[in-house]
Design a protein around this motif. Structure first.
Motif, PDB file in Angstrom:
ATOM      1  N   UNK A 138      41.339  38.524   2.493  1.00  0.00           N
ATOM      2  CA  UNK A 138      40.433  37.511   1.963  1.00  0.00           C
ATOM      3  C   UNK A 138      40.593  36.250   2.803  1.00  0.00           C
ATOM      4  N   UNK A 139      39.489  35.709   3.264  1.00  0.00           N
ATOM      5  CA  UNK A 139      39.563  34.532   4.125  1.00  0.00           C
ATOM      6  C   UNK A 139      38.611  33.455   3.623  1.00  0.00           C
ATOM      7  N   UNK A 140      39.095  32.224   3.591  1.00  0.00           N
ATOM      8  CA  UNK A 140      38.273  31.104   3.123  1.00  0.00           C
ATOM      9  C   UNK A 140      37.417  30.586   4.272  1.00  0.00           C
ATOM     10  N   UNK A 141      36.123  30.541   4.063  1.00  0.00           N
ATOM     11  CA  UNK A 141      35.173  30.047   5.049  1.00  0.00           C
ATOM     12  C   UNK A 141      34.660  28.681   4.612  1.00  0.00           C
TER      13      UNK A 141
ATOM     14  N   UNK B 245      31.914  26.067   0.538  1.00  0.00           N
ATOM     15  CA  UNK B 245      33.112  26.869   0.823  1.00  0.00           C
ATOM     16  C   UNK B 245      33.090  28.172   0.023  1.00  0.00           C
ATOM     17  N   UNK B 246      33.510  29.251   0.675  1.00  0.00           N
ATOM     18  CA  UNK B 246      33.492  30.554   0.033  1.00  0.00           C
ATOM     19  C   UNK B 246      34.598  31.440   0.598  1.00  0.00           C
ATOM     20  N   UNK B 247      34.813  32.571  -0.048  1.00  0.00           N
ATOM     21  CA  UNK B 247      35.818  33.535   0.402  1.00  0.00           C
ATOM     22  C   UNK B 247      35.128  34.815   0.793  1.00  0.00           C
ATOM     23  N   UNK B 248      35.454  35.313   1.990  1.00  0.00           N
ATOM     24  CA  UNK B 248      34.858  36.563   2.457  1.00  0.00           C
ATOM     25  C   UNK B 248      35.918  37.656   2.437  1.00  0.00           C
ATOM     26  N   UNK B 249      35.433  38.896   2.365  1.00  0.00           N
ATOM     27  CA  UNK B 249      36.319  40.060   2.272  1.00  0.00           C
ATOM     28  C   UNK B 249      36.484  40.717   3.643  1.00  0.00           C
ATOM     29  N   UNK B 250      37.649  41.294   3.849  1.00  0.00           N
ATOM     30  CA  UNK B 250      37.925  42.113   5.042  1.00  0.00           C
ATOM     31  C   UNK B 250      37.557  41.352   6.338  1.00  0.00           C
ATOM     32  N   UNK B 251      38.226  40.250   6.556  1.00  0.00           N
ATOM     33  CA  UNK B 251      37.915  39.370   7.682  1.00  0.00           C
ATOM     34  C   UNK B 251      38.761  39.709   8.912  1.00  0.00           C
TER      35      UNK B 251
ATOM     36  N   UNK C 230      28.589  35.870  12.961  1.00  0.00           N
ATOM     37  CA  UNK C 230      29.525  36.933  12.620  1.00  0.00           C
ATOM     38  C   UNK C 230      28.820  38.292  12.575  1.00  0.00           C
ATOM     39  N   UNK C 231      29.635  39.344  12.597  1.00  0.00           N
ATOM     40  CA  UNK C 231      29.150  40.705  12.432  1.00  0.00           C
ATOM     41  C   UNK C 231      29.386  41.088  10.975  1.00  0.00           C
ATOM     42  N   UNK C 232      28.282  41.285  10.221  1.00  0.00           N
ATOM     43  CA  UNK C 232      28.395  41.603   8.806  1.00  0.00           C
ATOM     44  C   UNK C 232      28.259  43.090   8.543  1.00  0.00           C
ATOM     45  N   UNK C 233      29.115  43.622   7.672  1.00  0.00           N
ATOM     46  CA  UNK C 233      29.110  45.044   7.314  1.00  0.00           C
ATOM     47  C   UNK C 233      28.966  45.192   5.796  1.00  0.00           C
ATOM     48  N   UNK C 234      28.479  46.343   5.383  1.00  0.00           N
ATOM     49  CA  UNK C 234      28.458  46.673   3.970  1.00  0.00           C
ATOM     50  C   UNK C 234      29.888  46.899   3.484  1.00  0.00           C
ATOM     51  N   UNK C 235      30.163  46.762   2.192  1.00  0.00           N
ATOM     52  CA  UNK C 235      31.532  46.792   1.678  1.00  0.00           C
ATOM     53  C   UNK C 235      32.357  47.985   2.118  1.00  0.00           C
ATOM     54  N   UNK C 236      31.831  49.199   1.995  1.00  0.00           N
ATOM     55  CA  UNK C 236      32.623  50.375   2.349  1.00  0.00           C
ATOM     56  C   UNK C 236      32.946  50.394   3.849  1.00  0.00           C
ATOM     57  N   UNK C 237      31.966  50.028   4.654  1.00  0.00           N
ATOM     58  CA  UNK C 237      32.196  50.007   6.103  1.00  0.00           C
ATOM     59  C   UNK C 237      33.164  48.886   6.491  1.00  0.00           C
ATOM     60  N   UNK C 238      33.067  47.764   5.798  1.00  0.00           N
ATOM     61  CA  UNK C 238      33.976  46.646   6.079  1.00  0.00           C
ATOM     62  C   UNK C 238      35.408  47.031   5.744  1.00  0.00           C
ATOM     63  N   UNK C 239      35.592  47.749   4.638  1.00  0.00           N
ATOM     64  CA  UNK C 239      36.940  48.183   4.269  1.00  0.00           C
ATOM     65  C   UNK C 239      37.474  49.183   5.291  1.00  0.00           C
TER      66      UNK C 239
END
Length: 432
Positions: free
Chosen positions: A326-329, A346-352, A382-391
């Motif tokens: 989890x990373x704070x942007x 400010x927000x938090x992104x997953x799998x950074x 940034x390169x954005x992925x769907x949740x399963x692909x990001x994980x």
């Protein structure tokens, strides 16, 4: 007949004794003998050098030099022992001595004994060895920084005469020490795209000498090139990515190395790291897809969304610098403030997975952007992925692995915007 002859005849007639007359020239020889004796005395008084080899015979033999093994027969007294030539390193009274300088005491035409090199404050004796012929003593350990040392030793000439000596010197102050930090860290495992980075504590003025002091060895046998980005920062990489499962060793022999500006390396450092499989993710803006290859084999394909027209994703090669679940942007990190176009709170992104220092990542797209993935671009680069692909990406790709982005229309990642070293052609990489 001269007057003297007439006078002698008259004396004979009167019966008086006639004075004896020396033959002509005999008085001259007597004067010459006296001068020779005086010359001999003068020569002996001056040290006898030269008279011992002069022709002629002395009426009495003179004793040889006392206690000298070089003279065992009687003869004229003359110096026969050469003066001892002494060489001591460091020299007496020297300051700012490089601790790596070889400390030694050497005698020519003689020997040395009882050598002691120690801290002037007491203790800390430096071990050393003496050569078989006794002419040289050499320290066995390096010296310390910011320390005053004292020498004491005895020199013996060829006549057996002994002279005791004492000297002092001081090494470089701590303020003039220099060192270096190496990345990757010792004992770690990284991806095949990770360049070596060395950051020096002080500017390196003699870069050629520094390159000789540092050895990089790859178990794969790959040759490397150096790229100096400043006097304090250098990167090192092979022509192609590191071979899978290879081991890299960086051996920095910096102790005593002169950085320049009177700065001296204070230690030797060695770091070894392992390389995992060659993992490469290729992102194509035309197809909006990511293909992931492990050792050249395609293992994953996933749709992506990239930077929009105002925030194009950089092209070329980038290396994963760090990973955060989890990373704070914060939009302020890219120069945006409330009210600006593109600002976001400010927000938090997953799998950074960070690709650049300025904030380009591979990460899970925000939920509001899921509909754009694989279709059009909505990110700030940034390169954005769907949740399963990001994980999957986060769990299977590692720091040091490579992401290559194609066809965005933006320039390639700058070398110091992370590890964009692979965007420099090999033929140019080693140019300073």
């Amino acid at each position: 007949m001269d007057e003297m002859t007439t006078d002698l005849g008259a004396r004979r007639r009167r019966g008086k004794p006639v004075p004896r007359r020396e033959p002509v020239g005999k008085g001259g020889r007597k004067s010459g003998k006296m001068l020779a004796v005086l010359a001999l005395c003068a020569a002996v008084g001056a040290g006898g050098i030269g008279i011992a080899t002069a022709p002629g015979r002395a009426d009495a033999e003179m004793p040889s030099e006392a206690a000298s093994p070089m003279r065992n027969v009687a003869g004229l007294a003359a110096p026969v022992v050469k003066a001892v030539e002494l060489g001591v390193t460091p020299t007496d009274g020297a300051k700012a001595v490089n601790p790596a300088a070889p400390a030694s005491v050497k005698a020519v035409n003689g020997t040395v004994k009882d050598v002691v090199l120690e801290r002037a404050s007491g203790g800390g004796r430096v071990p050393g060895t003496t050569s078989p012929d006794g002419s040289t003593w050499t320290a066995g350990d390096p010296l310390e920084f910011d320390t005053k040392y004292k020498y004491s030793f005895t020199i013996v000439d060829q006549a057996g005469r002994q002279t005791k000596k004492a000297q002092t010197f001081a090494t470089v102050a701590k303020a003039n020490e220099a060192d270096a930090a190496v990345y990757p860290l010792n004992g770690t495992t990284v991806g095949a795209g990770q360049p070596i980075e060395i950051v020096f504590s002080e500017p390196v003025l003699n870069k050629e000498a520094m390159e000789k002091a540092v050895t990089v060895t790859a178990s794969s046998g790959q040759a490397v090139a150096w790229r100096w980005y400043s006097d304090r920062r250098v990167r090192i990489r092979p022509e192609a990515f590191w071979a899978s499962n290879s081991e890299i060793t960086v051996d920095l022999k910096l102790f005593g190395v002169d950085f320049g500006n009177k700065m001296i390396g204070n230690s030797d450092t060695k770091a070894s790291f392992k390389v995992g499989p060659q993992r490469l993710a290729i992102v194509d803006d035309i197809t909006k897809t990511m293909n992931v290859y492990f050792d050249g084999q395609l293992v994953k394909t996933a749709p992506v969304t990239l930077g929009d027209a105002e925030w194009l994703s950089p092209t070329g090669f980038a290396v994963i610098m760090e990973q955060e679940r989890n990373s704070k942007f914060n939009a302020g990190s890219i120069g945006l403030k409330p009210g600006d176009k593109g600002y976001y709170p400010p927000l938090t992104v997953e799998y950074a997975n960070r690709l650049t220092s300025s904030g380009v990542y591979v990460h899970q797209a925000l939920e509001s952007a899921w509909g754009a993935v694989g279709k059009y671009n909505v990110s700030h680069g940034c390169v954005g992925l769907l949740p399963a692909d990001a994980a999957w990406f986060f769990n299977n790709m590692k720091t040091g692995d490579v992401v290559q982005t194609l066809n965005t229309g933006a320039p390639a990642v700058e070398p110091l915007e992370g590890f964009g070293d692979w965007n420099i052609p090999w033929a140019q990489y080693a140019k300073r």
